[in-house]
Scaffold this motif. Sequence first.
Motif, short mmCIF file in Angstrom:
data_model
loop_
_atom_site.label_atom_id
_atom_site.label_comp_id
_atom_site.label_asym_id
_atom_site.label_seq_id
_atom_site.Cartn_x
_atom_site.Cartn_y
_atom_site.Cartn_z
N GLN A 1 0.84 -1.18 0.00
CA GLN A 1 0.00 0.00 0.00
C GLN A 1 0.88 1.24 0.00
O GLN A 1 1.87 1.30 0.71
N VAL A 2 0.52 2.21 -0.82
CA VAL A 2 1.25 3.47 -0.90
C VAL A 2 0.49 4.52 -0.10
O VAL A 2 -0.73 4.67 -0.25
N GLN A 3 1.21 5.23 0.74
CA GLN A 3 0.61 6.35 1.49
C GLN A 3 1.25 7.64 1.03
O GLN A 3 2.48 7.72 0.87
N LEU A 4 0.41 8.66 0.83
CA LEU A 4 0.88 9.96 0.36
C LEU A 4 0.51 11.02 1.39
O LEU A 4 -0.64 11.08 1.84
N VAL A 5 1.48 11.85 1.74
CA VAL A 5 1.26 12.90 2.73
C VAL A 5 1.68 14.24 2.15
O VAL A 5 2.86 14.45 1.87
N GLU A 6 0.70 15.14 1.98
CA GLU A 6 0.98 16.46 1.43
C GLU A 6 1.31 17.45 2.55
O GLU A 6 0.84 17.30 3.68
N PHE A 25 5.10 6.97 1.06
CA PHE A 25 5.54 5.93 1.98
C PHE A 25 4.95 4.59 1.56
O PHE A 25 3.96 4.53 0.84
N GLY A 26 5.56 3.52 2.06
CA GLY A 26 5.06 2.20 1.75
C GLY A 26 5.71 1.66 0.50
O GLY A 26 6.92 1.75 0.35
N TYR A 27 4.92 1.11 -0.40
CA TYR A 27 5.44 0.50 -1.61
C TYR A 27 5.73 1.56 -2.67
O TYR A 27 5.24 1.48 -3.81
N SER A 28 6.50 2.56 -2.29
CA SER A 28 6.75 3.68 -3.18
C SER A 28 7.56 3.27 -4.41
O SER A 28 7.55 3.95 -5.42
N TYR A 29 8.26 2.13 -4.34
CA TYR A 29 9.05 1.66 -5.48
C TYR A 29 8.16 1.32 -6.67
O TYR A 29 8.60 1.24 -7.80
N SER A 30 6.88 1.12 -6.39
CA SER A 30 5.94 0.73 -7.44
C SER A 30 5.40 1.94 -8.21
O SER A 30 4.73 1.78 -9.22
N ILE A 31 5.73 3.13 -7.74
CA ILE A 31 5.19 4.34 -8.36
C ILE A 31 5.93 4.66 -9.65
O ILE A 31 7.16 4.69 -9.68
N TYR A 32 5.17 4.92 -10.70
CA TYR A 32 5.75 5.36 -11.98
C TYR A 32 5.48 6.84 -12.21
O TYR A 32 6.34 7.58 -12.64
N CYS A 33 4.26 7.26 -11.92
CA CYS A 33 3.89 8.66 -12.13
C CYS A 33 3.18 9.22 -10.90
O CYS A 33 2.50 8.48 -10.19
N ILE A 51 4.02 14.16 -13.33
CA ILE A 51 5.39 13.85 -13.73
C ILE A 51 5.65 12.37 -13.50
O ILE A 51 5.11 11.78 -12.55
N CYS A 52 6.44 11.77 -14.37
CA CYS A 52 6.77 10.36 -14.25
C CYS A 52 8.27 10.20 -13.99
O CYS A 52 9.03 11.15 -14.13
N THR A 53 8.66 8.99 -13.65
CA THR A 53 10.06 8.78 -13.29
C THR A 53 11.00 9.00 -14.45
O THR A 53 12.20 9.19 -14.26
N ASP A 54 10.46 9.02 -15.69
CA ASP A 54 11.31 9.32 -16.85
C ASP A 54 11.47 10.83 -17.05
O ASP A 54 12.12 11.26 -18.00
N LYS A 75 14.19 10.71 -2.33
CA LYS A 75 13.39 11.00 -1.14
C LYS A 75 11.93 10.60 -1.31
O LYS A 75 11.13 10.80 -0.41
N ASN A 76 11.60 10.04 -2.48
CA ASN A 76 10.20 9.66 -2.76
C ASN A 76 9.26 10.83 -2.49
O ASN A 76 8.22 10.68 -1.84
N THR A 77 9.64 11.98 -2.98
CA THR A 77 8.87 13.19 -2.71
C THR A 77 8.57 13.93 -4.01
O THR A 77 9.44 14.06 -4.87
N LEU A 78 7.34 14.40 -4.09
CA LEU A 78 6.86 15.19 -5.22
C LEU A 78 6.69 16.63 -4.77
O LEU A 78 6.29 16.87 -3.62
N TYR A 79 7.01 17.57 -5.64
CA TYR A 79 6.88 18.98 -5.31
C TYR A 79 6.03 19.70 -6.35
O TYR A 79 5.94 19.29 -7.49
N LEU A 80 5.44 20.81 -5.91
CA LEU A 80 4.77 21.71 -6.84
C LEU A 80 5.13 23.13 -6.43
O LEU A 80 4.68 23.61 -5.39
#
Length: 121
Positions: A1-6, A25-33, A51-54, A75-80
């Motif tokens: 399970q992936v958990q996202l905290v803004e 957090f969690g299975y963040s390795y599975s995230i592509y976009c 945004i995607c990992t590419d 850091k498995n972190t997304l920014y805006l």
Amino acid sequence: QVQLVESGGGSVQAGGSLRLSCAAFGYSYSIYCMAWFRQIPGKEREGVASICTDGKSVYADSVKGRFTVSQDNAKNTLYLQMNSLKPADTAMYYCAADATNYGLTRWYNHWGQGTQVTVSS
């Protein structure tokens, strides 16, 4: 399970800037976009940027030239980064993630709880 905290939301005057963060957090390795969405009461949630990992990114026309989406894969972190904010940008902002590239559509399977952005005139 992936958990996202803004985080990073708040109140700002028109023309100001804010930077939102979304930690995975969690299975963040599975995230592509990952993507940012926003929603105001009574309206549908709309895609803002993705945004995607590419490194490929997509923006809504309403934020092009003002917002920049980025990610720190280590850091498995997304920014805006939001610049030149307008009162029309006022909304609850949500982070989303998935193993599939859904662009700015709402098909993402993992969502955060949201962070409020308020822009006053």
